[in-house]
Design an enzyme around this catalytic site. Structure first.
Site, PDB file in Angstrom:
ATOM      1  N   HIS A   1      42.421  48.750  40.605  1.00  0.00           N
ATOM      2  CA  HIS A   1      42.156  49.953  39.861  1.00  0.00           C
ATOM      3  C   HIS A   1      40.699  50.372  39.870  1.00  0.00           C
ATOM      4  O   HIS A   1      40.328  51.306  39.130  1.00  0.00           O
ATOM      5  CB  HIS A   1      42.646  49.765  38.407  1.00  0.00           C
ATOM      6  CG  HIS A   1      41.826  48.749  37.637  1.00  0.00           C
ATOM      7  ND1 HIS A   1      41.266  49.039  36.429  1.00  0.00           N
ATOM      8  CD2 HIS A   1      41.436  47.499  37.925  1.00  0.00           C
ATOM      9  CE1 HIS A   1      40.601  47.981  35.963  1.00  0.00           C
ATOM     10  NE2 HIS A   1      40.700  47.040  36.857  1.00  0.00           N
TER      11      HIS A   1
ATOM     12  N   ASP B   1      44.063  42.390  40.325  1.00  0.00           N
ATOM     13  CA  ASP B   1      44.711  42.947  39.123  1.00  0.00           C
ATOM     14  C   ASP B   1      46.128  43.467  39.387  1.00  0.00           C
ATOM     15  O   ASP B   1      46.971  43.473  38.477  1.00  0.00           O
ATOM     16  CB  ASP B   1      43.879  44.106  38.562  1.00  0.00           C
ATOM     17  CG  ASP B   1      42.676  43.633  37.766  1.00  0.00           C
ATOM     18  OD1 ASP B   1      42.762  42.583  37.123  1.00  0.00           O
ATOM     19  OD2 ASP B   1      41.647  44.334  37.794  1.00  0.00           O
TER      20      ASP B   1
ATOM     21  N   HIS C   1      45.886  37.895  36.943  1.00  0.00           N
ATOM     22  CA  HIS C   1      46.255  37.749  35.527  1.00  0.00           C
ATOM     23  C   HIS C   1      47.738  37.394  35.467  1.00  0.00           C
ATOM     24  O   HIS C   1      48.567  38.012  36.157  1.00  0.00           O
ATOM     25  CB  HIS C   1      46.075  39.048  34.743  1.00  0.00           C
ATOM     26  CG  HIS C   1      44.667  39.524  34.632  1.00  0.00           C
ATOM     27  ND1 HIS C   1      43.700  38.872  33.891  1.00  0.00           N
ATOM     28  CD2 HIS C   1      44.054  40.613  35.155  1.00  0.00           C
ATOM     29  CE1 HIS C   1      42.568  39.543  33.976  1.00  0.00           C
ATOM     30  NE2 HIS C   1      42.747  40.601  34.732  1.00  0.00           N
TER      31      HIS C   1
ATOM     32  N   TYR D   1      50.742  46.335  31.293  1.00  0.00           N
ATOM     33  CA  TYR D   1      49.503  46.273  32.069  1.00  0.00           C
ATOM     34  C   TYR D   1      49.366  47.523  32.949  1.00  0.00           C
ATOM     35  O   TYR D   1      48.323  48.183  32.973  1.00  0.00           O
ATOM     36  CB  TYR D   1      49.524  45.001  32.933  1.00  0.00           C
ATOM     37  CG  TYR D   1      48.222  44.685  33.590  1.00  0.00           C
ATOM     38  CD1 TYR D   1      47.338  43.763  33.040  1.00  0.00           C
ATOM     39  CD2 TYR D   1      47.839  45.305  34.773  1.00  0.00           C
ATOM     40  CE1 TYR D   1      46.127  43.475  33.648  1.00  0.00           C
ATOM     41  CE2 TYR D   1      46.637  45.034  35.387  1.00  0.00           C
ATOM     42  CZ  TYR D   1      45.791  44.111  34.813  1.00  0.00           C
ATOM     43  OH  TYR D   1      44.582  43.836  35.413  1.00  0.00           O
TER      44      TYR D   1
ATOM     45  N   HIS E   1      37.292  41.844  43.519  1.00  0.00           N
ATOM     46  CA  HIS E   1      37.075  42.915  42.532  1.00  0.00           C
ATOM     47  C   HIS E   1      35.829  42.562  41.728  1.00  0.00           C
ATOM     48  O   HIS E   1      35.636  41.400  41.349  1.00  0.00           O
ATOM     49  CB  HIS E   1      38.332  42.953  41.650  1.00  0.00           C
ATOM     50  CG  HIS E   1      38.344  43.910  40.508  1.00  0.00           C
ATOM     51  ND1 HIS E   1      37.646  45.088  40.481  1.00  0.00           N
ATOM     52  CD2 HIS E   1      39.030  43.849  39.320  1.00  0.00           C
ATOM     53  CE1 HIS E   1      37.893  45.705  39.333  1.00  0.00           C
ATOM     54  NE2 HIS E   1      38.721  44.979  38.607  1.00  0.00           N
TER      55      HIS E   1
ATOM     56  N   ASP F   1      35.791  39.990  34.581  1.00  0.00           N
ATOM     57  CA  ASP F   1      36.771  38.934  34.294  1.00  0.00           C
ATOM     58  C   ASP F   1      37.121  38.151  35.562  1.00  0.00           C
ATOM     59  O   ASP F   1      37.658  37.043  35.473  1.00  0.00           O
ATOM     60  CB  ASP F   1      38.040  39.501  33.632  1.00  0.00           C
ATOM     61  CG  ASP F   1      38.621  40.710  34.331  1.00  0.00           C
ATOM     62  OD1 ASP F   1      37.873  41.438  34.991  1.00  0.00           O
ATOM     63  OD2 ASP F   1      39.840  40.924  34.220  1.00  0.00           O
TER      64      ASP F   1
ATOM     65  N   GLU G   1      34.945  43.605  38.687  1.00  0.00           N
ATOM     66  CA  GLU G   1      35.006  43.569  37.218  1.00  0.00           C
ATOM     67  C   GLU G   1      34.803  42.126  36.755  1.00  0.00           C
ATOM     68  O   GLU G   1      35.294  41.173  37.366  1.00  0.00           O
ATOM     69  CB  GLU G   1      36.332  44.156  36.692  1.00  0.00           C
ATOM     70  CG  GLU G   1      36.229  44.473  35.207  1.00  0.00           C
ATOM     71  CD  GLU G   1      37.341  45.387  34.676  1.00  0.00           C
ATOM     72  OE1 GLU G   1      38.345  45.610  35.379  1.00  0.00           O
ATOM     73  OE2 GLU G   1      37.189  45.875  33.536  1.00  0.00           O
TER      74      GLU G   1
HETATM   75 FE1  FEO Z   1      39.923  44.985  36.641  1.00  0.00          FE
HETATM   76 FE2  FEO Z   1      41.204  41.998  35.575  1.00  0.00          FE
HETATM   77  O1  FEO Z   1      39.849  43.249  35.977  1.00  0.00           O
END
Ligand code: FEO
Length: 389
Positions: free
Chosen positions: A141, A160, A219, A188, A75, A79, A77
């Site tokens: 997502h 995620d 996460h 979440y 992914h 993080d 993103e």
């Molecule tokens: Fe969609 Fe944990 O980043």
């Protein structure tokens, strides 16, 4: 931390994070990354840039970072991708990601990846002694989201999906308690994944025939007990289908406690029949309100009127809810106004636009409700609203 023979959790706990682009994270969060060692050393996902030092230290407790052969990025993103370039610069590892992820990484970091393998949905790669299968999970997502499946050990790394913002020194769900982890997974899902229910349904269908001994998200805690895995799979199916729960939520924004008085009358009657929760938007965080919607069948929205508008926290909640696209929830409205109740017309329209089925016209009182108003709202609420559930 070893999670299986030759498989390590090398992620970082972000203890001090309290907001994640608007989402309240009272327990912080984790950015989980996983290192598979063997004939080839494979890193699955990375962490936020400001966590890089601890991340590198955790990797180097197992192998020198230069020995990483492949970095899989599920992914784009930041993080999870924020230290990909740093790891590649230190290790000269080959990047593995979907074609869309390559495109999105380049748009984030403006890098050129010389050693890269782009993988299609369903593609398998054997790297040394391990075989990995790549499952594209678009819009769960982000468009490029992907899950990596370790065929040898039947472990899914879904990034995620199935995650929770729950900073914790423990690694596994069963070390913390399923109820706590489900609560955070629900928060979440409701705040991040809910708009993409149709995409989640496709993913759940694709996962049906894949044996899962472990689900290791990026996460929070890892799902390893069969019963815990079955629980989160069932929850994801329910949430994706927008299956309503049995709760009644009463959410209000009040100036001089008039709207709050009306809210309390509804709460008292609601609890005679159903579990209910009440949120004052001056105090409650909207991410916590949203977290309860998957368990709700009815949401009551109350607001006072200021400058011919509903109060700003309520307006913000409705904007947020419009994007989250909940379905199959009923709603009703109430509130207090000074000299015009016309702004409530827009209030009701906005609640409908946010996807709620409005049961009836709302109950609105000029200035401060008297005893008759309190009796009247109870009566209407019980007969027209609770009576229609
Ligand atoms: Fe969609 Fe944990 O980043």
């Amino acid at each position: 931390m070893k999670i299986r023979e030759n498989i390590y959790h090398v992620g970082v706990v972000d203890w001090n994070l309290r907001k994640f682009h608007g989402y309240s994270t009272p327990y912080g969060t984790t950015y989980n990354a996983y290192l598979i060692t063997g004939e080839k050393n494979i890193l699955i996902d990375t962490v936020k840039p400001y966590c890089a030092d601890e991340f590198i230290q955790r990797i180097e407790e197992i192998i020198p970072v230069e020995k990483i052969d492949y970095v899989i990025t599920n992914h784009a993103e930041m993080d999870h991708s924020g230290t990909v370039d740093y790891i590649i610069s230190k290790s000269n590892a080959t990047l593995i990601c979907s074609p869309k992820c390559k495109e999105n990484l380049e748009k984030h970091f403006h890098s050129h990846y010389e050693k890269i393998i782009t993988v299609e949905n369903g593609e398998q790669l054997t790297l040394g002694n391990v075989t990995l299968k790549f499952i594209h999970i678009p819009m769960v997502h982000w468009p490029e989201s992907m899950a990596t499946y370790l065929v040898n050990d039947e472990i899914l790394f879904p990034n995620d999906a199935f995650g929770q913002h729950l900073g914790c020194s423990k690694i596994f769900v069963d070390e913390v308690g399923i109820d706590i982890v489900i609560r955070e997974a629900k928060k979440y899902y409701a705040n991040i994944v809910n708009p993409y229910g149709n995409s989640v349904k496709k993913v759940m269908e694709a996962l049906k025939n894949i044996p899962l001994k472990m689900i290791a998200p990026s996460h929070g805690l890892i799902w390893r007990n069969t019963s815990d895995i079955q629980t989160i799979i069932k929850k994801y199916n329910d949430w994706a289908n927008n299956t309503p729960g049995d709760k009644i939520l009463i959410v209000y924004n009040t100036m001089w406690h008039s709207t709050e008085k009306l809210a309390k009358q509804c709460y008292i009657k609601a609890t005679e029949k159903f579990p209910a929760e009440m949120f004052d938007l001056e105090i409650a965080d909207i991410a916590d309100v949203v977290a309860e919607i998957p368990d709700a069948k009815l949401v009551l929205f109350g607001s006072s009127i200021l400058h011919n508008q509903i109060l700003p926290q309520m307006a913000g909640l409705l904007t947020y809810l419009t994007g989250l696209k909940f379905k199959n929830r009923k709603a009703w409205t109430f509130g207090s106004y000074g000299w015009s109740n016309v702004p409530f017309e827009k209030f009701e329209k906005d609640i409908k636009s946010a996807g709620f089925d409005l049961l009836s016209n709302g109950y609105y009182v000029q200035f401060v409700p008297d005893k008759n108003n309190l009796v009247e709202i109870q009566k209407i609420f019980v007969e027209k609203i609770l009576g229609s559930l």
